[in-house]
Scaffold this motif. Structure first.
Motif, PDB file in Angstrom:
ATOM      1  N   LEU A 234      64.747  25.358  53.884  1.00  0.00           N
ATOM      2  CA  LEU A 234      63.930  24.682  52.729  1.00  0.00           C
ATOM      3  C   LEU A 234      62.698  25.758  52.411  1.00  0.00           C
ATOM      4  O   LEU A 234      61.834  25.596  53.209  1.00  0.00           O
ATOM      5  CB  LEU A 234      63.607  23.319  52.725  1.00  0.00           C
ATOM      6  N   PHE A 235      62.842  26.506  51.391  1.00  0.00           N
ATOM      7  CA  PHE A 235      61.809  27.380  50.873  1.00  0.00           C
ATOM      8  C   PHE A 235      60.875  26.814  49.820  1.00  0.00           C
ATOM      9  O   PHE A 235      61.436  25.958  48.864  1.00  0.00           O
ATOM     10  CB  PHE A 235      62.205  28.754  50.382  1.00  0.00           C
ATOM     11  N   THR A 236      59.576  27.109  49.875  1.00  0.00           N
ATOM     12  CA  THR A 236      58.771  27.035  48.697  1.00  0.00           C
ATOM     13  C   THR A 236      58.310  28.372  48.566  1.00  0.00           C
ATOM     14  O   THR A 236      58.117  28.889  49.520  1.00  0.00           O
ATOM     15  CB  THR A 236      57.857  25.966  48.468  1.00  0.00           C
ATOM     16  N   GLU A 237      57.865  28.780  47.337  1.00  0.00           N
ATOM     17  CA  GLU A 237      57.491  30.164  47.089  1.00  0.00           C
ATOM     18  C   GLU A 237      56.098  30.292  46.511  1.00  0.00           C
ATOM     19  O   GLU A 237      55.788  30.528  45.135  1.00  0.00           O
ATOM     20  CB  GLU A 237      58.342  31.008  46.240  1.00  0.00           C
ATOM     21  N   PRO A 238      54.945  29.689  47.090  1.00  0.00           N
ATOM     22  CA  PRO A 238      53.656  29.604  46.758  1.00  0.00           C
ATOM     23  C   PRO A 238      52.950  31.177  46.504  1.00  0.00           C
ATOM     24  O   PRO A 238      53.076  31.962  47.156  1.00  0.00           O
ATOM     25  CB  PRO A 238      52.972  28.791  47.692  1.00  0.00           C
ATOM     26  N   GLY A 239      52.323  31.288  45.458  1.00  0.00           N
ATOM     27  CA  GLY A 239      51.445  32.309  45.155  1.00  0.00           C
ATOM     28  C   GLY A 239      49.846  31.632  44.931  1.00  0.00           C
ATOM     29  O   GLY A 239      49.062  31.744  45.955  1.00  0.00           O
ATOM     30  N   THR A 240      49.607  31.093  43.874  1.00  0.00           N
ATOM     31  CA  THR A 240      48.292  30.738  43.658  1.00  0.00           C
ATOM     32  C   THR A 240      48.023  29.599  44.322  1.00  0.00           C
ATOM     33  O   THR A 240      46.755  29.255  44.884  1.00  0.00           O
ATOM     34  CB  THR A 240      48.120  30.142  42.262  1.00  0.00           C
ATOM     35  N   THR A 241      48.811  28.703  45.014  1.00  0.00           N
ATOM     36  CA  THR A 241      48.719  27.533  45.707  1.00  0.00           C
ATOM     37  C   THR A 241      48.152  28.199  47.053  1.00  0.00           C
ATOM     38  O   THR A 241      46.984  27.331  47.794  1.00  0.00           O
ATOM     39  CB  THR A 241      50.032  26.960  46.112  1.00  0.00           C
ATOM     40  N   LEU A 242      48.295  29.411  47.807  1.00  0.00           N
ATOM     41  CA  LEU A 242      47.876  29.856  48.916  1.00  0.00           C
ATOM     42  C   LEU A 242      46.623  30.451  48.848  1.00  0.00           C
ATOM     43  O   LEU A 242      45.716  30.473  49.549  1.00  0.00           O
ATOM     44  CB  LEU A 242      48.875  30.813  49.456  1.00  0.00           C
ATOM     45  N   VAL A 243      46.556  31.493  47.652  1.00  0.00           N
ATOM     46  CA  VAL A 243      45.353  32.596  47.676  1.00  0.00           C
ATOM     47  C   VAL A 243      44.380  32.137  46.647  1.00  0.00           C
ATOM     48  O   VAL A 243      43.250  32.978  46.426  1.00  0.00           O
ATOM     49  CB  VAL A 243      45.845  33.911  47.538  1.00  0.00           C
ATOM     50  N   SER A 244      44.595  31.413  45.513  1.00  0.00           N
ATOM     51  CA  SER A 244      43.610  31.165  44.398  1.00  0.00           C
ATOM     52  C   SER A 244      42.437  31.004  44.683  1.00  0.00           C
ATOM     53  O   SER A 244      41.327  31.644  44.614  1.00  0.00           O
ATOM     54  CB  SER A 244      44.197  30.320  43.462  1.00  0.00           C
ATOM     55  N   LYS A 245      42.158  29.969  45.847  1.00  0.00           N
ATOM     56  CA  LYS A 245      40.749  29.664  46.214  1.00  0.00           C
ATOM     57  C   LYS A 245      40.177  30.382  47.116  1.00  0.00           C
ATOM     58  O   LYS A 245      38.730  30.500  47.248  1.00  0.00           O
ATOM     59  CB  LYS A 245      40.800  28.216  46.721  1.00  0.00           C
ATOM     60  N   TYR A 246      40.551  31.504  47.635  1.00  0.00           N
ATOM     61  CA  TYR A 246      40.282  32.172  48.684  1.00  0.00           C
ATOM     62  C   TYR A 246      39.780  33.687  48.124  1.00  0.00           C
ATOM     63  O   TYR A 246      39.573  34.477  48.955  1.00  0.00           O
ATOM     64  CB  TYR A 246      41.023  32.263  49.653  1.00  0.00           C
ATOM     65  N   VAL A 247      39.885  33.848  46.837  1.00  0.00           N
ATOM     66  CA  VAL A 247      39.377  35.213  46.398  1.00  0.00           C
ATOM     67  C   VAL A 247      38.168  34.795  45.416  1.00  0.00           C
ATOM     68  O   VAL A 247      38.592  33.957  44.452  1.00  0.00           O
ATOM     69  CB  VAL A 247      40.454  35.962  45.678  1.00  0.00           C
ATOM     70  N   ASP A 248      37.106  35.535  45.374  1.00  0.00           N
ATOM     71  CA  ASP A 248      36.036  35.333  44.111  1.00  0.00           C
ATOM     72  C   ASP A 248      36.228  36.796  43.642  1.00  0.00           C
ATOM     73  O   ASP A 248      36.327  37.798  44.050  1.00  0.00           O
ATOM     74  CB  ASP A 248      34.736  35.127  44.778  1.00  0.00           C
ATOM     75  N   PHE A 249      35.365  36.775  42.436  1.00  0.00           N
ATOM     76  CA  PHE A 249      34.807  38.047  41.882  1.00  0.00           C
ATOM     77  C   PHE A 249      33.464  37.900  41.561  1.00  0.00           C
ATOM     78  O   PHE A 249      32.853  37.044  40.959  1.00  0.00           O
ATOM     79  CB  PHE A 249      35.751  38.233  40.392  1.00  0.00           C
ATOM     80  N   LEU A 250      32.579  38.848  41.786  1.00  0.00           N
ATOM     81  CA  LEU A 250      31.156  39.090  41.732  1.00  0.00           C
ATOM     82  C   LEU A 250      30.970  40.039  40.096  1.00  0.00           C
ATOM     83  O   LEU A 250      31.358  41.396  40.307  1.00  0.00           O
ATOM     84  CB  LEU A 250      30.622  39.597  42.611  1.00  0.00           C
ATOM     85  N   ALA A 251      30.273  39.375  39.242  1.00  0.00           N
ATOM     86  CA  ALA A 251      30.143  40.026  38.222  1.00  0.00           C
ATOM     87  C   ALA A 251      28.731  40.104  37.937  1.00  0.00           C
ATOM     88  O   ALA A 251      27.745  39.432  38.590  1.00  0.00           O
ATOM     89  CB  ALA A 251      30.619  39.434  36.830  1.00  0.00           C
ATOM     90  N   LYS A 252      28.263  41.046  36.930  1.00  0.00           N
ATOM     91  CA  LYS A 252      26.841  41.455  36.538  1.00  0.00           C
ATOM     92  C   LYS A 252      26.612  41.095  35.287  1.00  0.00           C
ATOM     93  O   LYS A 252      27.313  41.371  34.223  1.00  0.00           O
ATOM     94  CB  LYS A 252      26.331  42.677  37.020  1.00  0.00           C
ATOM     95  N   ILE A 253      25.260  40.246  34.851  1.00  0.00           N
ATOM     96  CA  ILE A 253      24.947  39.997  33.372  1.00  0.00           C
ATOM     97  C   ILE A 253      24.455  41.326  32.849  1.00  0.00           C
ATOM     98  O   ILE A 253      23.425  41.979  33.611  1.00  0.00           O
ATOM     99  CB  ILE A 253      24.083  38.758  33.370  1.00  0.00           C
ATOM    100  N   ILE A 254      24.935  41.847  31.751  1.00  0.00           N
ATOM    101  CA  ILE A 254      24.488  42.976  31.203  1.00  0.00           C
ATOM    102  C   ILE A 254      23.448  42.811  29.977  1.00  0.00           C
ATOM    103  O   ILE A 254      22.494  43.409  29.809  1.00  0.00           O
ATOM    104  CB  ILE A 254      25.650  43.899  30.866  1.00  0.00           C
ATOM    105  N   GLY A 255      23.777  41.803  29.268  1.00  0.00           N
ATOM    106  CA  GLY A 255      22.886  41.503  28.184  1.00  0.00           C
ATOM    107  C   GLY A 255      23.317  39.869  27.457  1.00  0.00           C
ATOM    108  O   GLY A 255      24.268  39.426  27.901  1.00  0.00           O
ATOM    109  N   VAL A 256      22.309  39.595  26.785  1.00  0.00           N
ATOM    110  CA  VAL A 256      22.486  38.325  26.145  1.00  0.00           C
ATOM    111  C   VAL A 256      21.776  38.521  24.544  1.00  0.00           C
ATOM    112  O   VAL A 256      21.073  39.121  24.369  1.00  0.00           O
ATOM    113  CB  VAL A 256      21.365  37.198  26.728  1.00  0.00           C
ATOM    114  N   LYS A 257      22.931  37.999  23.929  1.00  0.00           N
ATOM    115  CA  LYS A 257      22.469  38.120  22.417  1.00  0.00           C
ATOM    116  C   LYS A 257      22.882  36.536  21.714  1.00  0.00           C
ATOM    117  O   LYS A 257      23.535  35.915  22.218  1.00  0.00           O
ATOM    118  CB  LYS A 257      23.445  39.152  21.745  1.00  0.00           C
ATOM    119  N   ASN A 258      22.262  36.588  20.599  1.00  0.00           N
ATOM    120  CA  ASN A 258      22.331  35.368  19.819  1.00  0.00           C
ATOM    121  C   ASN A 258      22.670  35.539  18.477  1.00  0.00           C
ATOM    122  O   ASN A 258      22.013  36.585  17.682  1.00  0.00           O
ATOM    123  CB  ASN A 258      21.062  34.457  19.748  1.00  0.00           C
ATOM    124  N   ILE A 259      24.002  35.156  17.749  1.00  0.00           N
ATOM    125  CA  ILE A 259      24.525  35.591  16.459  1.00  0.00           C
ATOM    126  C   ILE A 259      24.534  34.233  15.856  1.00  0.00           C
ATOM    127  O   ILE A 259      25.504  33.402  16.114  1.00  0.00           O
ATOM    128  CB  ILE A 259      25.933  36.485  16.884  1.00  0.00           C
TER     129      ILE A 259
END
Length: 378
Positions: A234-259
C-alpha cells in the motif's frame, strides 16, 4: 527525518506492508531525495528528467514509480527492468502493448491510474475513467500485459471523507475485477502534514493528523486483506506532507511605500520562491529587525520583485519594520523551488542545517545558468 518516520510508523502499525513513495515533483532537491532513499522510501516520478534524477541517486527501477500523463524514453527500459508504472491514458496502454509484442519472452507488467469522482468540486483530467476500465483490462490482457497495480490521486481533497472514498473505491475495484494478485495499491497524495501553528490556524479545526488517517483509511486495507493470502504493498505518495514544514526562505526588506493610504513592503523574493500555499494562506513568518529608520505599517501587503500585480506574498501585516530587516518564511518546502521560473531574476542558493553543521546543497544561479541554452549571434 522525524516526520517521515512518524508517518511510516503510524501507517505500518495498521497495515504492515505500507511504504512511502516520495513525490519528486514537489521538491526534487537531491539532498532531500537522497534522504528519502536512505530511509527506505520509493521514488515517484512523472517525467524523464525526474527519472534520470532517481537513477543518479542510485534507485533501481523496482523502487521507482513512474506516473504522469507524458512519459518519455525511459518507459520501455523501465518496464523491461520490472519498474512500477501506472497508465494514465489509452494511448499509453496501446504503446505498452506494442512493447509487449516487441519482447514476447518478457512478461510486461503495469498498473493503471483510475479516475473517479470524490466530490471535490472538479473533474480531474488524469487517469482512466472508472467507467472505461473494462476496455483497458481487455486491451492489456489480449496483448499479454499483466495488470499488477492500481493507482489514484485526487488533488484538493485532503479530508478524511475524501480519503475514505478513495480507499473504498479502490477496494471495490479489487473485488469487481478479481485483482487479488496485484502487487500494489497506491492512494496518491494530498494529506494534511505537519504545519507551524500560524499556518495550521488558517485550516479547518478538524484537519486530520496521521493517526486519524491511519484509523479511518489505512484500517480499511488491514480489514480487507486480513484473511487474504497476498497483501499488496500500500503506497501513498506524499510531497508537501513530508517536506513543506522543513524548508524556510529568508528574504530581505528592500523598501516600504504608501500609495493612497495602502502600505506595501517590498522584498527581494517573489511568490514563485514561496510556493502555491503563499497564494492561498499567510505563511508563518519571523522578522529579524534592523532597528534603523523604523516605520509602522498597517494592514500592509508584502510584495515581491516581479512586475506582476499578483506577486503578493503576505497580507495584512501590522507592525514596525525597517529597510534591511529579514523575514523568514516557513512551510515553503512544497512546490516552491521546483516551480520557480527563470523570470526576471535567477534563483537563490539553498543550505541545509544539521545542528551546527551548515551545508550548501544548491548554489545561487547566475546569468550563465539562465542564458546558456540560448543562441547569441556571433
Amino acid at each position: 527525518m522525524e516526520n517521515y518516520k512518524e508517518l511510516e510508523t503510524t501507517f505500518k502499525q495498521i497495515y504492515s506492508n505500507y511504504h512511502i513513495c516520495y513525490s519528486y515533483k514537489t521538491n526534487y532537491t537531491p539532498a532531500i531525495c537522497k534522504c528519502v532513499k536512505n530511509l527506505g522510501g520509493y521514488a515517484e516520478v512523472v517525467s524523464d528528467m525526474e527519472y534520470e534524477l532517481a537513477l543518479k541517486i542510485e534507485y533501481t527501477p523496482d523502487k521507482i514509480v513512474f506516473n504522469g500523463p507524458i512519459k518519455g524514453k525511459y518507459l520501455e527500459s523501465h518496464l523491461l527492468s520490472n519498474g512500477i508504472n501506472n497508465i494514465d491514458r489509452i494511448e499509453e496502454a496501446k504503446y505498452i502493448c506494442e512493447i509487449a509484442k516487441k519482447y514476447p519472452d518478457h512478461q510486461i507488467k503495469t498498473g493503471i491510474r483510475v479516475n473517479f469522482d470524490i466530490d471535490a468540486g472538479y473533474t480531474s483530467r488524469f487517469g482512466i475513467d472508472i467507467n472505461n476500465l473494462k476496455e483497458i483490462f481487455e486491451l492489456l490482457k489480449s496483448n499479454n500485459v499483466e495488470v499488477n497495480g492500481l493507482h489514484c490521486h485526487m488533488s484538493r481533497a485532503r479530508g478524511i471523507d475524501a480519503w475514505k472514498l478513495r480507499a473504498n473505491t479502490m477496494l471495490k475495484l479489487v473485488e469487481n475485477y478479481k485483482l487479488y494478485d496485484i502487487d500494489y495499491i497506491s492512494l496518491g497524495s494530498g494529506m494534511f502534514g505537519k504545519m507551524d501553528p500560524e499556518l495550521k490556524a488558517q485550516f479547518p479545526l478538524d484537519a486530520p493528523d496521521y493517526d486519524l488517517y491511519a484509523e479511518e483509511v489505512i484500517s480499511l486495507f488491514a480489514k480487507f486483506y486480513k484473511d487474504k493470502d497476498k497483501k499488496p504493498i500500500l503506497f501513498t505518495e506524499p510531497g508537501t506532507t513530508l517536506v513543506s514544514k522543513y524548508v524556510d526562505f529568508l528574504a530581505k526588506i528592500i523598501g516600504v511605500k504608501n500609495i493612497r493610504g495602502k502600505d506595501f513592503v517590498l522584498l527581494n523574493c517573489s511568490f514563485h520562491n514561496l510556493g502555491e500555499t503563499s497564494q492561498m494562506k499567510n505563511l508563518p513568518i519571523r522578522i529579524f529587525k534592523n532597528e534603523v529608520d523604523i516605520k509602522h505599517v498597517n494592514n500592509a501587503n508584502f510584495v515581491g520583485y516581479t512586475c506582476l500585480e499578483q506577486d503578493v506574498i503576505y497580507r495584512k501585516y501590522t507592525g514596525e519594520i525597517s529597510n534591511d530587516d529579514y523575514v523568514l518564511f516557513g512551510n515553503v518546502g512544497g512546490y516552491s523551488l521546483v516551480d520557480k521560473p527563470p523570470f526576471i531574476m535567477p534563483d537563490y542558493p539553498m543550505i541545509m542545517l544539521d545542528n551546527e553543521d551548515i551545508q550548501l546543497i544548491k548554489r545561487k544561479e547566475n546569468f550563465s545558468d539562465i542564458f546558456k541554452t540560448f543562441v547569441f549571434e556571433e
